[in-house]
Design a protein around this motif. Structure first.
Motif, PDB file in Angstrom:
ATOM      1  N   ALA A 160     -13.919  -8.114 -26.984  1.00 40.85           N
ATOM      2  CA  ALA A 160     -14.587  -7.407 -26.284  1.00 40.85           C
ATOM      3  C   ALA A 160     -14.176  -6.062 -26.908  1.00 40.85           C
ATOM      4  CB  ALA A 160     -13.773  -7.000 -24.960  1.00 40.85           C
TER       5      ALA A 160
ATOM      6  N   PHE B 288     -15.056  -2.743 -20.452  1.00 43.39           N
ATOM      7  CA  PHE B 288     -14.452  -3.562 -21.904  1.00 43.39           C
ATOM      8  C   PHE B 288     -13.108  -3.267 -20.872  1.00 43.39           C
ATOM      9  CE2 PHE B 288     -11.932  -0.653 -24.382  1.00 43.39           C
ATOM     10  CZ  PHE B 288     -11.976  -2.087 -25.138  1.00 43.39           C
ATOM     11  N   TRP B 289     -12.147  -2.026 -20.405  1.00 47.13           N
ATOM     12  CA  TRP B 289     -10.975  -2.679 -20.158  1.00 47.13           C
ATOM     13  C   TRP B 289     -11.100  -4.070 -19.145  1.00 47.13           C
ATOM     14  CZ3 TRP B 289      -7.784  -0.752 -23.229  1.00 47.13           C
ATOM     15  CH2 TRP B 289      -8.329   0.749 -23.896  1.00 47.13           C
TER      16      TRP B 289
ATOM     17  N   ARG C 226      -9.960   2.239 -14.331  1.00 48.14           N
ATOM     18  CA  ARG C 226      -9.519   1.187 -14.814  1.00 48.14           C
ATOM     19  C   ARG C 226      -8.331   0.955 -14.389  1.00 48.14           C
ATOM     20  NH1 ARG C 226      -5.850   1.575 -18.737  1.00 48.14           N
ATOM     21  NH2 ARG C 226      -4.728   2.789 -17.930  1.00 48.14           N
TER      22      ARG C 226
ATOM     23  N   ARG D  61     -24.830   3.156 -30.766  1.00 44.17           N
ATOM     24  CA  ARG D  61     -25.449   4.848 -30.046  1.00 44.17           C
ATOM     25  C   ARG D  61     -25.011   6.015 -30.697  1.00 44.17           C
ATOM     26  NH1 ARG D  61     -23.890   2.151 -23.851  1.00 44.17           N
ATOM     27  NH2 ARG D  61     -24.521   0.252 -23.981  1.00 44.17           N
TER      28      ARG D  61
ATOM     29  N   GLU E 287     -20.258  -0.962 -18.098  1.00 38.06           N
ATOM     30  CA  GLU E 287     -19.773  -0.516 -19.573  1.00 38.06           C
ATOM     31  C   GLU E 287     -17.517  -0.964 -20.237  1.00 38.06           C
ATOM     32  OE1 GLU E 287     -23.345  -0.884 -22.139  1.00 38.06           O
ATOM     33  OE2 GLU E 287     -23.251   1.009 -22.018  1.00 38.06           O
TER      34      GLU E 287
ATOM     35  N   GLU F 233      -8.212  10.805 -29.971  1.00 39.68           N
ATOM     36  CA  GLU F 233      -8.511  11.225 -28.316  1.00 39.68           C
ATOM     37  C   GLU F 233      -8.797  11.625 -27.400  1.00 39.68           C
ATOM     38  OE1 GLU F 233     -11.930  13.825 -31.324  1.00 39.68           O
ATOM     39  OE2 GLU F 233     -11.300  13.152 -32.844  1.00 39.68           O
ATOM     40  N   ASP F 234      -9.488  10.066 -27.046  1.00 37.82           N
ATOM     41  CA  ASP F 234      -9.579   9.634 -25.861  1.00 37.82           C
ATOM     42  C   ASP F 234      -8.395   9.091 -25.099  1.00 37.82           C
ATOM     43  OD1 ASP F 234      -9.968   7.581 -26.132  1.00 37.82           O
ATOM     44  OD2 ASP F 234     -12.050   7.548 -26.166  1.00 37.82           O
ATOM     45  N   GLY F 235      -7.764   9.109 -26.034  1.00 32.00           N
ATOM     46  CA  GLY F 235      -5.401   8.389 -25.252  1.00 32.00           C
ATOM     47  C   GLY F 235      -6.772   6.661 -25.272  1.00 32.00           C
ATOM     48  N   SER F 236      -7.242   5.906 -25.803  1.00 31.96           N
ATOM     49  CA  SER F 236      -8.124   4.817 -25.940  1.00 31.96           C
ATOM     50  C   SER F 236      -6.284   4.242 -26.385  1.00 31.96           C
ATOM     51  CB  SER F 236      -8.868   4.180 -26.523  1.00 31.96           C
ATOM     52  OG  SER F 236     -10.201   4.759 -25.629  1.00 31.96           O
TER      53      SER F 236
ATOM     54  N   LEU G 288      -3.384   3.567 -24.296  1.00 36.14           N
ATOM     55  CA  LEU G 288      -4.123   2.308 -23.768  1.00 36.14           C
ATOM     56  C   LEU G 288      -3.943   0.817 -24.269  1.00 36.14           C
ATOM     57  CD1 LEU G 288      -6.917   4.154 -21.542  1.00 36.14           C
ATOM     58  CD2 LEU G 288      -4.273   3.984 -21.142  1.00 36.14           C
TER      59      LEU G 288
ATOM     60  N   GLN H 283     -20.404   7.266 -24.422  1.00 35.73           N
ATOM     61  CA  GLN H 283     -21.448   7.187 -24.854  1.00 35.73           C
ATOM     62  C   GLN H 283     -21.948   5.209 -24.191  1.00 35.73           C
ATOM     63  OE1 GLN H 283     -19.242   7.603 -27.675  1.00 35.73           O
ATOM     64  NE2 GLN H 283     -20.338   9.048 -28.536  1.00 35.73           N
ATOM     65  N   LEU H 284     -20.804   4.563 -23.187  1.00 31.24           N
ATOM     66  CA  LEU H 284     -21.093   3.807 -22.101  1.00 31.24           C
ATOM     67  C   LEU H 284     -21.057   4.177 -21.340  1.00 31.24           C
ATOM     68  CD1 LEU H 284     -17.818   0.994 -24.157  1.00 31.24           C
ATOM     69  CD2 LEU H 284     -20.791   1.659 -24.685  1.00 31.24           C
TER      70      LEU H 284
ATOM     71  N   GLU I 221     -12.153  -6.973 -19.943  1.00 28.48           N
ATOM     72  CA  GLU I 221     -11.909  -7.817 -20.372  1.00 28.48           C
ATOM     73  C   GLU I 221     -11.128  -7.964 -21.047  1.00 28.48           C
ATOM     74  OE1 GLU I 221     -16.067  -8.073 -22.226  1.00 28.48           O
ATOM     75  OE2 GLU I 221     -17.539  -9.400 -20.946  1.00 28.48           O
ATOM     76  N   VAL I 222     -10.793  -7.283 -21.871  1.00 29.03           N
ATOM     77  CA  VAL I 222      -9.418  -6.613 -23.004  1.00 29.03           C
ATOM     78  C   VAL I 222      -8.417  -6.837 -21.728  1.00 29.03           C
ATOM     79  CG1 VAL I 222      -7.267  -4.309 -23.894  1.00 29.03           C
ATOM     80  CG2 VAL I 222     -10.087  -5.439 -24.367  1.00 29.03           C
ATOM     81  N   HIS I 223      -8.319  -6.896 -21.092  1.00 29.35           N
ATOM     82  CA  HIS I 223      -6.824  -7.778 -19.879  1.00 29.35           C
ATOM     83  C   HIS I 223      -7.695  -8.921 -19.346  1.00 29.35           C
ATOM     84  CE1 HIS I 223      -5.900  -3.880 -20.177  1.00 29.35           C
ATOM     85  NE2 HIS I 223      -4.478  -3.801 -19.659  1.00 29.35           N
TER      86      HIS I 223
ATOM     87  N   PRO J   4      -2.991  -6.594 -23.362  1.00 30.82           N
ATOM     88  CA  PRO J   4      -2.312  -8.089 -23.778  1.00 30.82           C
ATOM     89  C   PRO J   4      -3.071  -8.153 -25.674  1.00 30.82           C
ATOM     90  CG  PRO J   4      -3.588  -8.033 -22.043  1.00 30.82           C
ATOM     91  CD  PRO J   4      -3.139  -6.619 -22.588  1.00 30.82           C
ATOM     92  N   LEU J   5      -4.166  -7.231 -25.765  1.00 32.24           N
ATOM     93  CA  LEU J   5      -4.315  -7.396 -26.875  1.00 32.24           C
ATOM     94  C   LEU J   5      -2.661  -6.921 -27.867  1.00 32.24           C
ATOM     95  CD1 LEU J   5      -7.162  -8.504 -28.098  1.00 32.24           C
ATOM     96  CD2 LEU J   5      -7.734  -5.997 -28.518  1.00 32.24           C
TER      97      LEU J   5
ATOM     98  N   ALA K 162      -5.335  11.236 -20.365  1.00 27.99           N
ATOM     99  CA  ALA K 162      -6.323  10.873 -21.831  1.00 27.99           C
ATOM    100  C   ALA K 162      -6.633   9.546 -21.270  1.00 27.99           C
ATOM    101  CB  ALA K 162      -6.197  11.262 -23.139  1.00 27.99           C
ATOM    102  N   ASP K 163      -7.733   9.002 -20.078  1.00 28.44           N
ATOM    103  CA  ASP K 163      -7.936   7.707 -20.255  1.00 28.44           C
ATOM    104  C   ASP K 163      -8.732   6.656 -20.652  1.00 28.44           C
ATOM    105  OD1 ASP K 163      -9.897   8.951 -19.076  1.00 28.44           O
ATOM    106  OD2 ASP K 163      -8.914   9.408 -16.873  1.00 28.44           O
ATOM    107  N   GLY K 164      -9.246   7.000 -21.683  1.00 23.15           N
ATOM    108  CA  GLY K 164     -10.531   5.988 -22.435  1.00 23.15           C
ATOM    109  C   GLY K 164     -11.615   5.699 -22.453  1.00 23.15           C
ATOM    110  N   ILE K 165     -11.801   6.906 -21.587  1.00 19.83           N
ATOM    111  CA  ILE K 165     -13.386   6.660 -20.982  1.00 19.83           C
ATOM    112  C   ILE K 165     -14.043   7.165 -22.474  1.00 19.83           C
ATOM    113  CG2 ILE K 165     -15.029   7.547 -19.961  1.00 19.83           C
ATOM    114  CD1 ILE K 165     -12.453   5.269 -18.492  1.00 19.83           C
ATOM    115  N   LYS K 166     -15.633   6.337 -22.750  1.00 21.06           N
ATOM    116  CA  LYS K 166     -16.045   6.730 -24.234  1.00 21.06           C
ATOM    117  C   LYS K 166     -17.634   7.034 -23.407  1.00 21.06           C
ATOM    118  CE  LYS K 166     -14.272   4.726 -26.982  1.00 21.06           C
ATOM    119  NZ  LYS K 166     -13.804   5.983 -27.887  1.00 21.06           N
TER     120      LYS K 166
ATOM    121  N   LEU L 206     -20.635   1.542 -29.710  1.00 26.02           N
ATOM    122  CA  LEU L 206     -20.838   2.592 -29.877  1.00 26.02           C
ATOM    123  C   LEU L 206     -20.846   3.148 -31.243  1.00 26.02           C
ATOM    124  CD1 LEU L 206     -16.401   3.047 -28.884  1.00 26.02           C
ATOM    125  CD2 LEU L 206     -18.744   3.993 -28.068  1.00 26.02           C
TER     126      LEU L 206
END
Lengths: 205, 241, 218
Positions: free
Chosen positions: C3, A87-88, A129, C14, A83, C73-76, C79, A78-79, A90-92, C84-85, A72-76, C11
């Motif tokens: 971000a 996102f990842w 990512r 969309r 994008e 669900e998608d594991g975000s 992560l 709709q993006l 910029e978060v880092h 760092p956040l 499960a790798d947090g891929i959206k 999201l």
């Protein structure tokens, strides 16, 4: 930059599953975790990454340098590909570098919505990512699930040249031979004893 | 020897089991004495007649409804800080007792209010506050039942209890602000003589003591049950593993 | 943080969903009220502030379970937890994003719906201000509730049960300020108290939310 694990015990669902796990990784080292299903590979990786507390023992690596990745790798959906990666990045606190798209063969897919990618393409995006977050110590849980042989090699190449080659460290649970010259750690001997201490139910027994 | 040793489940059961019958008997005796004294051996109120006697159930139940929540708050904090299982389970055990006390207070309040105010229910600040407290108990207990993992449930309900306590106090002030109400001021306070004459007050104190003892007995009993349930589950998982 | 906010807003836009649905729900509730209580204009005028507030509150409740569920669900979520956040910042951003996609549109739509309920002209300003001050608190409290129930299947109903009692002070001060303001009394006290709650909620609840998330991530 090194990873130092000493006498670590981990629990799943309040029950000890592994005890006394110790190993060291120097910069550039990879370690492959092996063991039957349910032995606690995922639990160990999550504990190492700091997502759950260990029962006892030490985990030592520089702060803010670890990253965890599973299927499960947090891929959206709709993006778009860029994008998602931006996102990842910029978060880092970084920016998306185009070489990552090349490394994971995503250049042609860059503007596609992630939801329209095939399972294998999505996995490549998920693994890409790892290339944008700039973390040195990677904890990877079955990173090659649903990748074809070509993509597995691509990922292994990236890992060898761009990550380990740059002084990174990786602890990987995988059943596939990635073609890395890395030591294998079989977790079977570390299986927690039936009456191992430290479970959340211990006080009640 | 530290007091925290009693937070060990086995130690807790071993220590409280011999005490429990005594507390139960004390609660029974105190309640019977207090209620009989209150119902049969006090004069009727000159304005409210014999209706006033429901006071002996209403006031102690209302006090306990609030005090039990405070006790849950304290035990939740102890669980979060010191991770003593008995503390978390005592909070879990106290929830249903607290909600029943709240219901008793609401019900006796309605029965008392009907002849005095001419209506079963008014949106008076005090009544409304208890209704809100009832909702808080409901949410707290629902969260306990919804989560399967015991320690996760204990952690999350503790966080909810702390946040809920702040909002319960806020709600109390908000409700006061919203409607200034019919209800008389608190019946018992340090200047109680002004509100309630001594003849009514002594049996009331006995009733309050009875309710406290009843709560202590029930919470010990229910904590025993929770500890044993948890032990049964722990043994079961160990057997299956 | 920016971000994450940008991503959540993208999201929301969309995926459609939450954005329009909350507003549609708000409209439908307001339309149903006269059918329930009768069309007398004076009666509607009297109950309009309260109805508008309650309806806005319920509409804000609708999309709460999506705040963390999709990321779970998608594991975000794990992560983000290792990024760092800090999780406190994640919680704050989630609350703000929910407000921008739900609370803000509801606030802007409320005056239009006020016409349907024959709201006094003097009340429009107060309605707008109280919703503007109060709905952020609703979003942040809801984010806390969503964090408590994130791991649960069918957590939606439980979420409402947990969150609605926490909404009471905000609702009381909000509706009270509109009522007092519309009747020409001073609404300052209610407004200040409501603002205080909103500030307090944003100061402290991100910590409680992050604590709940950490427990659920274990």
């Amino acid at each position: 930059m090194s990873l130092h694990v000493k006498d670590l015990s981990v629990a799943r669902g309040g029950r000890p599953v592994l005890q006394g796990v110790s190993f060291d990784c120097a910069p550039g080292d990879a370690l492959i975790l092996r063991g039957p299903n349910g032995i606690g590979k995922t639990t160990l990786l999550r504990t190492l990454a700091g997502l759950q507390p260990g029962l006892s023992g030490e985990v030592d690596f520089p702060e803010e340098s670890g990253a965890y990745a599973s299927h499960a790798d947090g891929i959206k959906a709709q993006l778009s590909v860029t994008e998602n990666l931006t996102f990842w990045a910029e978060v880092h606190g970084g920016v998306l570098d185009d070489t990552v798209l090349e490394d994971f063969d995503l250049v042609d897919l860059r503007d596609r919505l992630a939801g329209t990618l095939s399972a294998g393409q999505k996995r490549r995006l998920g693994l890409a990512r790892l290339g944008v977050i700039g973390r040195k110590v990677l904890f990877l849980d079955e990173p090659t699930v649903s990748l074809d042989g070509f993509s597995v090699k691509m990922f292994a190449d990236w890992l060898r040249d761009k990550h380990l080659g740059q002084g990174g460290i990786a602890v990987i649970a995988t059943h596939i031979d990635l073609g890395l010259e890395a030591p294998v750690l079989d977790l079977t001997p570390y299986k927690a004893a039936q009456d191992a201490a430290g479970g959340s139910d211990e006080a009640f027994l | 020897m530290s007091i925290w040793e009693y937070a060990n489940p086995k130690k807790f059961i071993a220590t409280t089991t011999p005490v429990l019958p005594w507390v139960m008997w004390a609660a029974a005796v105190t309640l019977v004495v207090g209620l009989v004294w209150g119902f049969f051996f006090t004069p009727d109120d000159y304005r409210q007649g014999s209706t006033v006697k429901i006071f002996y159930l209403h006031v102690p139940a209302a006090m306990m409804a609030i005090n039990i929540w405070v006790m849950m708050l304290v035990t939740s904090l102890i669980w979060l800080i010191r991770r003593h299982h008995v503390s978390a389970l005592a909070a879990k055990a106290a929830g249903p007792i607290g909600i029943v006390m709240t219901l008793i207070a609401l019900f006796t309040g309605a029965v008392w209010g009907q002849p005095i105010w001419g209506t079963w229910w008014v949106w008076d600040p005090r009544l409304t506050s208890f209704l809100i407290l009832f909702l808080f108990y409901l949410g707290y207990m629902a969260l306990w039942t919804a989560i399967e993992d015991d320690d996760t449930a204990a952690d999350l309900t503790s966080v909810l209890c702390i946040v809920g306590s702040v909002f319960a106090v806020l709600s109390r002030y908000a409700v006061n602000f919203w409607n200034q109400g019919l209800h008389q001021g608190a019946s018992l306070s340090l200047d109680a003589e002004e509100n309630v004459a001594d003849v009514f007050w002594y049996p009331a104190l006995v009733c309050i003591a009875g309710f406290i003892l009843l709560f202590v007995a029930l919470v010990i009993l229910r904590t025993h049950t929770e500890i044993r349930l948890r032990r049964a589950r722990a043994l079961e998982t160990r057997m299956r593993a | 943080m920016i971000a994450l906010l940008k991503r959540d807003l993208a999201l929301a836009v969309r995926a459609g969903g939450g954005f329009g649905l909350g507003l549609a729900f708000f409209l439908i509730v307001i339309v149903l009220v006269p059918f329930g209580v009768g069309p007398q204009a004076e009666l509607l005028t009297r109950i309009a502030p309260g109805i508008l507030w309650v309806a806005a509150l319920l509409a804000a409740l609708l999309s709460l379970d999506r705040i963390f569920a999709l990321d779970h669900e998608d594991g975000s979520l794990p992560l983000l937890a290792t990024s760092p956040l800090p999780l406190e910042a994640v919680a704050l951003v989630k609350g703000v994003a929910h407000w921008i996609t739900t609370g803000l549109p509801l606030t802007l739509a409320a005056p239009a719906l006020g016409f349907l309920l024959n709201l006094q002209p003097s009340a429009y300003g107060f309605l707008l201000i109280t919703l503007l001050v109060g709905t952020p608190a609703l979003s942040m409290i809801g984010t806390f509730g969503a964090a408590l129930t994130v791991g649960l299947r069918r957590g939606g109903l439980l979420l409402s049960l947990l969150v609605l009692p926490l909404y009471i002070p905000t609702l009381i001060f909000g509706a009270e300020a509109v009522r007092r303001g519309a009747d020409g009394f001073s609404a300052t006290n209610a407004l200040v108290l409501q603002g205080g709650i909103t500030l307090g909620v944003f100061a402290f609840l991100p910590f409680a939310t992050a604590a709940a998330l950490r427990v659920n991530l274990r």
